[in-house]
Scaffold this motif. Sequence first.
Motif, PDB file in Angstrom:
ATOM      1  N   TYR A  71       0.854  -1.180   0.000  1.00  0.00           N
ATOM      2  CA  TYR A  71       0.000   0.000   0.000  1.00  0.00           C
ATOM      3  C   TYR A  71       0.889   1.228   0.000  1.00  0.00           C
ATOM      4  O   TYR A  71       2.082   1.158   0.292  1.00  0.00           O
ATOM      5  CB  TYR A  71      -0.964  -0.002   1.191  1.00  0.00           C
ATOM      6  CG  TYR A  71      -0.305   0.092   2.551  1.00  0.00           C
ATOM      7  CD1 TYR A  71      -0.295   1.285   3.263  1.00  0.00           C
ATOM      8  CD2 TYR A  71       0.309  -1.021   3.128  1.00  0.00           C
ATOM      9  CE1 TYR A  71       0.299   1.368   4.510  1.00  0.00           C
ATOM     10  CE2 TYR A  71       0.901  -0.945   4.364  1.00  0.00           C
ATOM     11  CZ  TYR A  71       0.904   0.256   5.056  1.00  0.00           C
ATOM     12  OH  TYR A  71       1.497   0.330   6.285  1.00  0.00           O
TER      13      TYR A  71
ATOM     14  N   THR B 182      -1.912  -5.426   9.032  1.00  0.00           N
ATOM     15  CA  THR B 182      -2.088  -4.061   8.535  1.00  0.00           C
ATOM     16  C   THR B 182      -3.548  -3.798   8.198  1.00  0.00           C
ATOM     17  O   THR B 182      -4.165  -4.540   7.435  1.00  0.00           O
ATOM     18  CB  THR B 182      -1.235  -3.824   7.270  1.00  0.00           C
ATOM     19  OG1 THR B 182       0.127  -4.116   7.569  1.00  0.00           O
ATOM     20  CG2 THR B 182      -1.365  -2.393   6.781  1.00  0.00           C
ATOM     21  N   ILE B 183      -4.079  -2.753   8.767  1.00  0.00           N
ATOM     22  CA  ILE B 183      -5.427  -2.297   8.435  1.00  0.00           C
ATOM     23  C   ILE B 183      -5.267  -0.984   7.689  1.00  0.00           C
ATOM     24  O   ILE B 183      -4.705  -0.023   8.211  1.00  0.00           O
ATOM     25  CB  ILE B 183      -6.286  -2.104   9.702  1.00  0.00           C
ATOM     26  CG1 ILE B 183      -6.432  -3.446  10.421  1.00  0.00           C
ATOM     27  CG2 ILE B 183      -7.647  -1.515   9.343  1.00  0.00           C
ATOM     28  CD1 ILE B 183      -7.098  -3.343  11.776  1.00  0.00           C
ATOM     29  N   LEU B 184      -5.731  -0.974   6.453  1.00  0.00           N
ATOM     30  CA  LEU B 184      -5.571   0.223   5.639  1.00  0.00           C
ATOM     31  C   LEU B 184      -6.479   1.340   6.133  1.00  0.00           C
ATOM     32  O   LEU B 184      -7.654   1.123   6.414  1.00  0.00           O
ATOM     33  CB  LEU B 184      -5.871  -0.074   4.175  1.00  0.00           C
ATOM     34  CG  LEU B 184      -4.933  -1.056   3.473  1.00  0.00           C
ATOM     35  CD1 LEU B 184      -5.330  -1.212   2.010  1.00  0.00           C
ATOM     36  CD2 LEU B 184      -3.493  -0.620   3.577  1.00  0.00           C
ATOM     37  N   GLU B 185      -5.899   2.511   6.242  1.00  0.00           N
ATOM     38  CA  GLU B 185      -6.669   3.706   6.562  1.00  0.00           C
ATOM     39  C   GLU B 185      -7.348   4.191   5.281  1.00  0.00           C
ATOM     40  O   GLU B 185      -6.981   3.785   4.173  1.00  0.00           O
ATOM     41  CB  GLU B 185      -5.750   4.793   7.125  1.00  0.00           C
ATOM     42  CG  GLU B 185      -5.008   4.390   8.381  1.00  0.00           C
ATOM     43  CD  GLU B 185      -5.922   4.148   9.571  1.00  0.00           C
ATOM     44  OE1 GLU B 185      -6.967   4.817   9.663  1.00  0.00           O
ATOM     45  OE2 GLU B 185      -5.586   3.292  10.405  1.00  0.00           O
ATOM     46  N   GLU B 186      -8.313   5.071   5.425  1.00  0.00           N
ATOM     47  CA  GLU B 186      -9.075   5.552   4.267  1.00  0.00           C
ATOM     48  C   GLU B 186      -8.171   6.204   3.217  1.00  0.00           C
ATOM     49  O   GLU B 186      -8.407   6.058   2.023  1.00  0.00           O
ATOM     50  CB  GLU B 186     -10.142   6.540   4.722  1.00  0.00           C
ATOM     51  CG  GLU B 186     -11.118   6.875   3.612  1.00  0.00           C
ATOM     52  CD  GLU B 186     -12.288   7.703   4.125  1.00  0.00           C
ATOM     53  OE1 GLU B 186     -12.709   8.590   3.378  1.00  0.00           O
ATOM     54  OE2 GLU B 186     -12.750   7.459   5.250  1.00  0.00           O
ATOM     55  N   ASP B 187      -7.117   6.902   3.652  1.00  0.00           N
ATOM     56  CA  ASP B 187      -6.223   7.590   2.718  1.00  0.00           C
ATOM     57  C   ASP B 187      -5.165   6.673   2.106  1.00  0.00           C
ATOM     58  O   ASP B 187      -4.495   7.061   1.161  1.00  0.00           O
ATOM     59  CB  ASP B 187      -5.508   8.752   3.423  1.00  0.00           C
ATOM     60  CG  ASP B 187      -6.475   9.844   3.831  1.00  0.00           C
ATOM     61  OD1 ASP B 187      -7.614   9.855   3.320  1.00  0.00           O
ATOM     62  OD2 ASP B 187      -6.092  10.686   4.668  1.00  0.00           O
ATOM     63  N   ASP B 188      -4.987   5.482   2.668  1.00  0.00           N
ATOM     64  CA  ASP B 188      -3.989   4.552   2.141  1.00  0.00           C
ATOM     65  C   ASP B 188      -4.470   3.989   0.808  1.00  0.00           C
ATOM     66  O   ASP B 188      -5.657   3.695   0.633  1.00  0.00           O
ATOM     67  CB  ASP B 188      -3.742   3.402   3.116  1.00  0.00           C
ATOM     68  CG  ASP B 188      -3.134   3.867   4.425  1.00  0.00           C
ATOM     69  OD1 ASP B 188      -2.554   4.970   4.457  1.00  0.00           O
ATOM     70  OD2 ASP B 188      -3.253   3.124   5.412  1.00  0.00           O
TER      71      ASP B 188
ATOM     72  N   LYS C 124       2.412  -4.687   3.067  1.00  0.00           N
ATOM     73  CA  LYS C 124       1.214  -4.884   3.886  1.00  0.00           C
ATOM     74  C   LYS C 124       1.261  -6.291   4.461  1.00  0.00           C
ATOM     75  O   LYS C 124       1.305  -7.264   3.720  1.00  0.00           O
ATOM     76  CB  LYS C 124      -0.027  -4.691   3.012  1.00  0.00           C
ATOM     77  CG  LYS C 124      -1.328  -4.830   3.743  1.00  0.00           C
ATOM     78  CD  LYS C 124      -2.471  -4.529   2.770  1.00  0.00           C
ATOM     79  CE  LYS C 124      -3.717  -5.219   3.185  1.00  0.00           C
ATOM     80  NZ  LYS C 124      -3.977  -6.472   2.544  1.00  0.00           N
TER      81      LYS C 124
ATOM     82  N   LEU D 202       1.510   4.998   1.536  1.00  0.00           N
ATOM     83  CA  LEU D 202       1.236   6.000   2.565  1.00  0.00           C
ATOM     84  C   LEU D 202       1.585   7.351   1.973  1.00  0.00           C
ATOM     85  O   LEU D 202       2.590   7.499   1.279  1.00  0.00           O
ATOM     86  CB  LEU D 202       2.107   5.769   3.803  1.00  0.00           C
ATOM     87  CG  LEU D 202       1.656   4.679   4.765  1.00  0.00           C
ATOM     88  CD1 LEU D 202       2.698   4.489   5.863  1.00  0.00           C
ATOM     89  CD2 LEU D 202       0.322   5.001   5.371  1.00  0.00           C
TER      90      LEU D 202
END
Length: 135
Positions: A30, A48-54, A44, A32
């Motif tokens: 991913y 790993t939990i992807l944030e909305e902006d990732d 990842k 950042l």
Amino acid sequence: MKFNSQICTTKEQSERLLALGLKKETADMYYLDYGPIGLIPQIKDIKTILEEDDIPAWSLHRLIEMLPKEMFHQAKQWHLFLSLCYEDAISYEECDSSQPCYLHFCSSDNIYDNIIETIEWLIGEGYFNKDYLEE
């Protein structure tokens, strides 16, 4: 020597894969956003939990692993096997036939774009693993 290897899909390629319906969970990398530095690719892992902006991204190996290794089409009597023997092309070839059939995806000089083109065709024809796609 100068190497310009691409380690994962670009932001644009990732967006194209998401638009085709790939689950972001299938990505193994991913991006950042580090503001002035720009987008930085990250590996990842399972936690790993992807944030909305990732932005999800896929390595070359992950994309190849998601391609079906063989396809069979009853009506056309195809039995095609994945081939990566060309420089930046993806091919499916029928090896044991007097009238061999080939599917080549090589319109770009970039193997990532050619794999994305392959995935788009596979989805359209119903050969792509539906577990990798959003419902």
